[in-house]
Design a protein around this motif. Structure first.
Motif, short mmCIF file in Angstrom:
data_model
loop_
_atom_site.label_atom_id
_atom_site.label_comp_id
_atom_site.label_asym_id
_atom_site.label_seq_id
_atom_site.Cartn_x
_atom_site.Cartn_y
_atom_site.Cartn_z
N SER B 39 0.82 -1.22 0.00
CA SER B 39 0.00 0.00 0.00
C SER B 39 0.85 1.27 0.00
O SER B 39 0.37 2.33 -0.35
N VAL B 40 2.11 1.13 0.41
CA VAL B 40 2.97 2.31 0.51
C VAL B 40 3.41 2.77 -0.88
O VAL B 40 3.64 1.96 -1.76
N ASP B 41 3.52 4.06 -1.04
CA ASP B 41 4.02 4.63 -2.29
C ASP B 41 5.51 4.25 -2.43
O ASP B 41 6.31 4.51 -1.54
N HIS B 42 5.85 3.64 -3.56
CA HIS B 42 7.18 3.06 -3.69
C HIS B 42 8.30 4.07 -3.77
O HIS B 42 9.45 3.75 -3.52
N SER B 43 7.97 5.31 -4.10
CA SER B 43 9.03 6.30 -4.19
C SER B 43 9.58 6.65 -2.80
O SER B 43 10.70 7.13 -2.67
N VAL B 44 8.77 6.40 -1.76
CA VAL B 44 9.25 6.76 -0.42
C VAL B 44 9.67 5.53 0.39
O VAL B 44 10.01 5.64 1.54
N VAL B 45 9.63 4.35 -0.24
CA VAL B 45 10.04 3.16 0.50
C VAL B 45 11.53 3.26 0.84
O VAL B 45 12.34 3.60 -0.02
N ARG B 46 11.83 2.97 2.07
CA ARG B 46 13.25 2.98 2.46
C ARG B 46 13.81 1.59 2.22
O ARG B 46 13.30 0.61 2.76
N PHE B 47 14.80 1.51 1.36
CA PHE B 47 15.29 0.20 0.97
C PHE B 47 16.28 -0.40 1.95
O PHE B 47 16.79 -1.47 1.71
N GLN B 48 16.54 0.33 3.05
CA GLN B 48 17.49 -0.21 4.02
C GLN B 48 16.90 -1.39 4.77
O GLN B 48 17.60 -2.32 5.12
N GLU B 49 15.62 -1.35 5.01
CA GLU B 49 15.02 -2.42 5.79
C GLU B 49 15.19 -3.77 5.08
O GLU B 49 14.87 -3.88 3.91
N PRO B 50 15.70 -4.76 5.78
CA PRO B 50 15.95 -6.04 5.11
C PRO B 50 14.68 -6.67 4.53
O PRO B 50 14.71 -7.23 3.44
N ALA B 51 13.57 -6.53 5.24
CA ALA B 51 12.33 -7.16 4.75
C ALA B 51 11.93 -6.56 3.41
O ALA B 51 11.59 -7.27 2.46
N VAL B 52 12.01 -5.22 3.32
CA VAL B 52 11.64 -4.56 2.08
C VAL B 52 12.60 -4.95 0.97
O VAL B 52 12.20 -5.18 -0.18
N ASN B 53 13.87 -5.04 1.33
CA ASN B 53 14.88 -5.44 0.37
C ASN B 53 14.57 -6.81 -0.23
O ASN B 53 14.59 -7.00 -1.44
N VAL B 54 14.30 -7.76 0.66
CA VAL B 54 14.01 -9.13 0.21
C VAL B 54 12.76 -9.12 -0.67
O VAL B 54 12.74 -9.72 -1.75
N LEU B 55 11.73 -8.41 -0.21
CA LEU B 55 10.48 -8.37 -0.97
C LEU B 55 10.67 -7.76 -2.34
O LEU B 55 10.28 -8.33 -3.36
N TYR B 56 11.30 -6.58 -2.34
CA TYR B 56 11.33 -5.81 -3.58
C TYR B 56 12.33 -6.38 -4.58
O TYR B 56 12.05 -6.48 -5.76
N HIS B 57 13.50 -6.76 -4.11
CA HIS B 57 14.54 -7.16 -5.06
C HIS B 57 14.56 -8.65 -5.35
O HIS B 57 15.07 -9.07 -6.38
N ILE B 58 14.07 -9.46 -4.44
CA ILE B 58 14.17 -10.90 -4.67
C ILE B 58 12.81 -11.53 -4.93
O ILE B 58 12.59 -12.13 -5.98
N ARG B 59 11.87 -11.37 -3.99
CA ARG B 59 10.62 -12.12 -4.13
C ARG B 59 9.72 -11.57 -5.22
O ARG B 59 9.19 -12.32 -6.04
N LEU B 60 9.53 -10.24 -5.25
CA LEU B 60 8.55 -9.68 -6.18
C LEU B 60 8.88 -9.97 -7.65
O LEU B 60 8.01 -10.43 -8.39
#
Lengths: 267, 335
Positions: B39-60
């Motif tokens: 639901s979060v706007d992707h331009s403001v997602v902080r990519f430092q968080e490991p969970a977001v990193n895994v989601l965005y770069h690997i799983r998605l």
């Protein structure tokens, strides 16, 4: 186009060969609206081929077929599909579509590649089912219905095409005695009521004698005799066509019956 | 309206598998985190968080790749089974897959091998195989549909022979396992670049197939009846073959072979949504994407190392199809 070409199928000097084998050797005839024309001939005489040439699904070597003045072989299928309704002999459809879905496919020539039938198209299909007297089959699967019902469904599809000219390839060949008469009565009623025309490839001379207005006798790719049913269906012509001795017997009430002259086999 | 209702459960199935796929994996992520992430706007997602990193770069990217490949293969399968009027047909029938495998093996053996080179060669040879099949079929005078299917098996046999030769001359310690592993397929190569390219190529094809799906009904009656009903068969069939070939070739060149999907999913779609291609085509898209995503989740989570996707699709797809044949056989679409 000249006015005399309108309202008829005009076949002129048609020639066709499969590979080296010449199958249709210069056929010319005309079928006007309001006429039921039967093609008679022995197996391999070229009846089905001629029907497919008229339908435009086979390309002739020379000669032409015009429908209401339109050349069938140089016109887009979507245009000829609105004039000519082809009813195949026995469909070997792989998918058991719902009867209504099968009938509404008759609207294809009126739809562009990306569209599907609208409410109006389904109404036209429903009307065709009514005309054929089979509204009860609407929701059935094409795999569950009998051979006679299947023929009716395919004719309904041709009506949904709003075709003026019906081409039927041996529509009675898989049907029982009652269904043969039912199908041809329906076709004849259609031709007379809607001022359509039908070209029917047939095997049974008795059915042709009873239902046809016009007869084309085809022998080995050439027209042997052609004309109004009463004039053409004579003992001499039939004997020449089928190469057996034939008697045209009067059965009373204006009815006639064609019988082989040889004695019935004794038991 | 009635038709869209049939598709609703399948759409829900895809959404559930999609959310489940984002949760499962070595790094556990809860459903709440995923919903915030989505639901979060992707331009403001902080990519430092490991969970977001895994989601965005690997799983998605991997999830999207699986969805795209599953949908494409199933839709091509549905199209080919309809168009060739044959229940045994899969997207491989015109030789795409064997061409792709040969191309990929060629790329692996090439001295300057790189993932991109392998993909490009696989894609090109997939297309080349179908061109050859189509040429052979055009040169013969027989019934077109039958000739296409026969020519396809000729070309497949030829490219499989060529592939075997490449395997034979490959270095048995490095190259041969690479070829074998590539052919068995998987989505581990997924990246955003790859997904973007595929979205760009595959989505228009899918839209085209959905839009033309009603006409496939008419085409499935056979050439003569289709032509009588006003279809320009000589134009429509090549166009559809080009679209399906493009889709299959794209899929196989990025993920290797994913067997059984293009054969089984169309049958399941027909059993659940009816024989009309108008509904069975979108149904194939949904079931195919959901099924492949589910199987890929298994492929990456069941064991510590990855299981090649085609092993799982066959191992799960085959028994499930057998079950369907026995249970649903009486109302089967092929009688």
């Amino acid at each position: 186009m000249p006015g005399d070409n309108n309202g008829c199928i005009e076949v002129s000097n048609l020639r066709f060969s499969y590979a080296q084998d010449c199958v249709i050797k210069g056929c010319s005839f005309r079928v006007s609206r309001g006429v039921l024309c039967c093609l008679l001939g022995r197996n391999g005489s070229g009846k089905s081929t001629l029907l497919r040439l008229i339908n435009g699904t086979l390309q002739p070597d020379s000669g032409q077929v015009t429908v209401d003045g339109i050349d069938v072989h140089s016109t887009q299928r979507a245009i000829t599909g609105r004039k000519l309704g082809f009813v195949p002999q026995k469909h070997n459809h792989v998918f058991p579509y719902r009867v209504l879905d099968m009938v509404v496919m008759g609207r294809t020539p009126y739809l562009d590649i990306f569209s599907r039938p609208s409410r109006e198209d389904y109404l036209i299909a429903d009307k065709a089912l009514d005309v054929m007297g089979i509204p009860h089959l609407r929701e059935r699967s094409c795999a569950e219905i009998s051979g006679g019902e299947e023929q009716l469904v395919l004719i309904a599809r041709a009506i949904t095409q709003e075709a003026t000219y019906f081409l039927l390839d041996e529509p009675t060949s898989h049907l029982d005695f009652a269904n043969q008469h039912m199908i041809l009565t329906t076709i004849r009623r259609l031709v007379k009521e809607q001022k359509c025309a039908a070209v029917v490839a047939m095997h049974d001379p008795n059915l042709s004698l009873r239902f046809a207005d016009h007869i084309v006798m085809l022998d080995n790719g050439t027209i042997m005799h052609e004309g109004p049913t009463d004039e053409v269906m004579t003992e001499d012509n039939l004997e020449q066509l089928y190469d057996i001795k034939v008697k045209v017997a009067d059965v009373g009430g204006g009815g006639k019956c064609i019988l082989p002259r040889s004695a019935a086999p004794s038991l | 309206m009635k038709n869209s209702l049939k598709l609703l459960p399948a759409a829900c199935f895809v959404v559930i598998v999609f959310l489940g796929s984002m949760m499962c994996g070595r790094y556990p992520i809860g459903l709440e985190d995923i919903l915030t992430f989505l639901s979060v706007d992707h331009s403001v997602v902080r990519f430092q968080e490991p969970a977001v990193n895994v989601l965005y770069h690997i799983r998605l990217p991997r999830i999207l790749l699986a969805l795209l490949v599953g949908a494409s293969l199933s839709m091509s399968g549905t199209l080919f089974q309809g168009m060739f009027r044959n229940p045994l047909v899969s997207p491989d029938i015109l030789g795409v897959t064997s061409g792709c495998c040969f191309g990929a093996a060629l790329g692996i053996l090439h001295p300057g091998t790189s993932p991109l080179l392998i993909q490009l060669l696989a894609f090109s040879f997939g297309i080349l195989a179908v061109i050859l099949t189509y040429t052979i079929a055009s040169l013969s005078r027989g019934q077109r549909v039958v000739m296409l299917v026969l020519a396809g098996s000729v070309i497949s046999a030829f490219f499989f022979a060529a592939l075997s030769f490449l395997k034979y001359i490959a270095d048995p310690y490095e190259q041969l396992p690479a070829i074998v592993f590539w052919i068995m397929g998987g989505f581990h190569r997924a990246s955003w670049d790859m997904v973007r390219t595929l979205l760009f190529l595959l989505v228009p094809c899918m839209v085209f197939l959905i839009l033309t799906s009603w006409r496939v009904n008419v085409l499935s009656l056979g050439d003569e009846e289709a032509a009588s009903l006003g279809v320009n068969v000589k134009l429509l069939r090549p166009v559809l073959i080009v679209v399906a070939t493009l889709m299959t070739s794209c899929c196989v060149s990025v993920s290797g072979t994913v067997s059984w999907v293009g054969l089984v999913i169309p049958h399941i779609a027909r059993l659940t949504a009816g024989v009309n291609h108008d509904t069975s085509m979108p149904m194939s898209m949904l079931l195919g994407s959901g099924f492949i995503l589910l199987v890929d989740d298994l492929a990456r989570t069941v064991t510590a190392s990855e299981i090649p996707i085609s092993i799982l699709t066959s191992a799960i797809g085959a028994p499930f199809f057998a079950y369907l044949l026995i249970k649903e056989g009486q109302k089967s679409a092929w009688r």
